[in-house]
Design a protein around this motif. Sequence first.
Motif, PDB file in Angstrom:
ATOM      1  N   ARG A   6      51.138  71.370  38.617  1.00 28.84           N
ATOM      2  CA  ARG A   6      50.862  70.330  37.286  1.00 28.84           C
ATOM      3  C   ARG A   6      49.786  71.212  36.503  1.00 28.84           C
ATOM      4  O   ARG A   6      48.694  71.313  37.181  1.00 28.84           O
ATOM      5  N   ARG A   7      50.201  71.175  35.127  1.00 28.08           N
ATOM      6  CA  ARG A   7      49.088  71.704  34.439  1.00 28.08           C
ATOM      7  C   ARG A   7      48.926  70.786  33.174  1.00 28.08           C
ATOM      8  O   ARG A   7      50.037  70.088  32.756  1.00 28.08           O
ATOM      9  N   VAL A 198      40.098  75.367  33.943  1.00 33.25           N
ATOM     10  CA  VAL A 198      41.447  74.772  34.762  1.00 33.25           C
ATOM     11  C   VAL A 198      40.989  74.769  36.156  1.00 33.25           C
ATOM     12  O   VAL A 198      40.567  75.980  36.663  1.00 33.25           O
ATOM     13  N   VAL A 199      41.003  73.876  36.896  1.00 37.25           N
ATOM     14  CA  VAL A 199      40.482  73.642  38.216  1.00 37.25           C
ATOM     15  C   VAL A 199      41.797  73.137  39.204  1.00 37.25           C
ATOM     16  O   VAL A 199      42.581  72.782  38.847  1.00 37.25           O
ATOM     17  N   GLN A 200      41.627  73.780  40.278  1.00 35.11           N
ATOM     18  CA  GLN A 200      42.734  73.866  41.368  1.00 35.11           C
ATOM     19  C   GLN A 200      42.879  72.641  42.426  1.00 35.11           C
ATOM     20  O   GLN A 200      41.783  72.020  42.606  1.00 35.11           O
ATOM     21  N   SER A 294      44.619  66.254  41.126  1.00 32.57           N
ATOM     22  CA  SER A 294      44.520  66.128  42.451  1.00 32.57           C
ATOM     23  C   SER A 294      42.978  66.390  42.911  1.00 32.57           C
ATOM     24  O   SER A 294      41.834  65.956  42.514  1.00 32.57           O
ATOM     25  N   GLN A 295      42.886  67.578  43.833  1.00 31.14           N
ATOM     26  CA  GLN A 295      41.469  68.043  44.043  1.00 31.14           C
ATOM     27  C   GLN A 295      40.958  68.627  42.730  1.00 31.14           C
ATOM     28  O   GLN A 295      39.544  68.452  42.306  1.00 31.14           O
ATOM     29  N   GLY A 296      41.805  69.072  41.789  1.00 32.60           N
ATOM     30  CA  GLY A 296      41.361  69.593  40.608  1.00 32.60           C
ATOM     31  C   GLY A 296      41.079  68.587  39.762  1.00 32.60           C
ATOM     32  O   GLY A 296      40.003  68.433  38.736  1.00 32.60           O
ATOM     33  N   VAL A 317      46.083  62.203  38.698  1.00 32.70           N
ATOM     34  CA  VAL A 317      46.017  61.630  40.395  1.00 32.70           C
ATOM     35  C   VAL A 317      44.864  62.133  40.896  1.00 32.70           C
ATOM     36  O   VAL A 317      44.856  63.040  41.923  1.00 32.70           O
ATOM     37  N   PRO A 318      43.550  62.021  40.354  1.00 35.73           N
ATOM     38  CA  PRO A 318      42.336  62.560  40.802  1.00 35.73           C
ATOM     39  C   PRO A 318      42.246  62.087  42.166  1.00 35.73           C
ATOM     40  O   PRO A 318      42.036  61.048  42.824  1.00 35.73           O
TER      41      PRO A 318
END
Length: 448
Positions: A6-7, A198-200, A294-296, A317-318
């Motif tokens: 997802r971006r 952008v973080v993963q 999520s983790q990003g 969905v952090p």
Amino acid sequence: MSMYRRRFGRALVLAILAPVLASAAPGITLRTDKPAGIYQPSEDIIWHAQKSPDLTNEIIGASYTLKQGGGKLLGAGPVELKDGTATFSFTAQDPGAILAEVTGTNRDGRVVHALAGAVIAPEKIAVSSPCPDDFDAFWKTKIEELSAVPENPVLQSADGGKPGVNFWKIQLDNIRGTHIQGQLARPVAGDKLPAMLVVQWAGVYPLQKEWVTEHAAEGWLTLNIMAHDLPIDQPASYYEQLTKGALANYTAIGNDDRETSYFLRMFLACYRAVEYLTERPDWDGRTLVVSGTSQGGLQSFVAAGLNHKVTGLMALVPAGCDDTGDLVGRKPGWPYWMASAGHHDLKKVRETSRYFDAVNFAARATCPALVGLGLIDTTSPPSGVYAAINQLKGFKEVVVLPESNHHGDNHTQEPFLKRAAIWRASWLAHQPVSTKPTYGGEHTAALK
């Protein structure tokens, strides 16, 4: 934790985008009497269960459970699907989230079940434990430790596979001899550009070039960093071996000490990545957005909380929100600090988690924020996500996805992605973000 792709890169606007309805498999559907799933204390919440029209077999032995924030059991009982339908209810007195599940078996022996979420006074959901008194002092010393290490950027030009876009692999130095590995892209044209970090999401995997080149084609100077100190483009077998071996449970590495937690290097990498972008001569000096799932999403809160050069964040969905939720009967989300404590002292693990909890970084973020959450997400439970959202200091828009689990099955996260595209376009045009969604089918409400 899924590895899906997802971006997206003082008012609070809440976009309610679908009925509260979800089913893990054809058999039962479940919904609340209020399509938005939003209630107030002392208001009756009524769930409607219904046998799916495509299920010809009778469902037997059906029952329901209600869990506070997906954790503490609030109620349970049988579900008699007379004429294929049934109802059950609950009255909540306090702000929070409730996850309802109905489970049954058809005549063929197949288990069928459905989930539906409800939230009570979401704007009043509080954190489960206070921020450590020395939280700011700790992170100040860590940033000072990082600042003593030169960035030493190393860029390697490569083919990004997209016309009109320049692409590089990049490495920056991080604390204690570690590195930040990533990829950088920008449009060929343009002297000064807005920037996006952008973080993963969680997992161990290579980076795909399109995760930066597509944003670069839109007009962004885009940096995408890996969560690990690993090369970004090795064969799949390389990452699979690490997933099964040294990084099989990376979130638990050093989890009983804030100085050794695996997240320390990861979070400081976010800070350094922001610094690097702002130091580039092709940054426009105006817009720097951090984006992740999520983790990003956790890292997005971290970047905006640690570095106020971030001018906007988008988090879907952090994860890592309200890690001590079990103290108040809520299910903590990923990375499940206590459940993955292993042989470590539980008290030390809990104390360490507070220095890496998204809620405490959110409390220090002042930029506009777009956050998406799923009401049936059991990896990032909505109660914890709301606790983090309620700490944010700037303008915030929440996209509630009633049908969405953490993975966003059946395109249930598309409404958030549409809003994210609108936010990006507004930033690119240097215009205020619209506070009213422009796509169809939504209901909006302002939370005071």
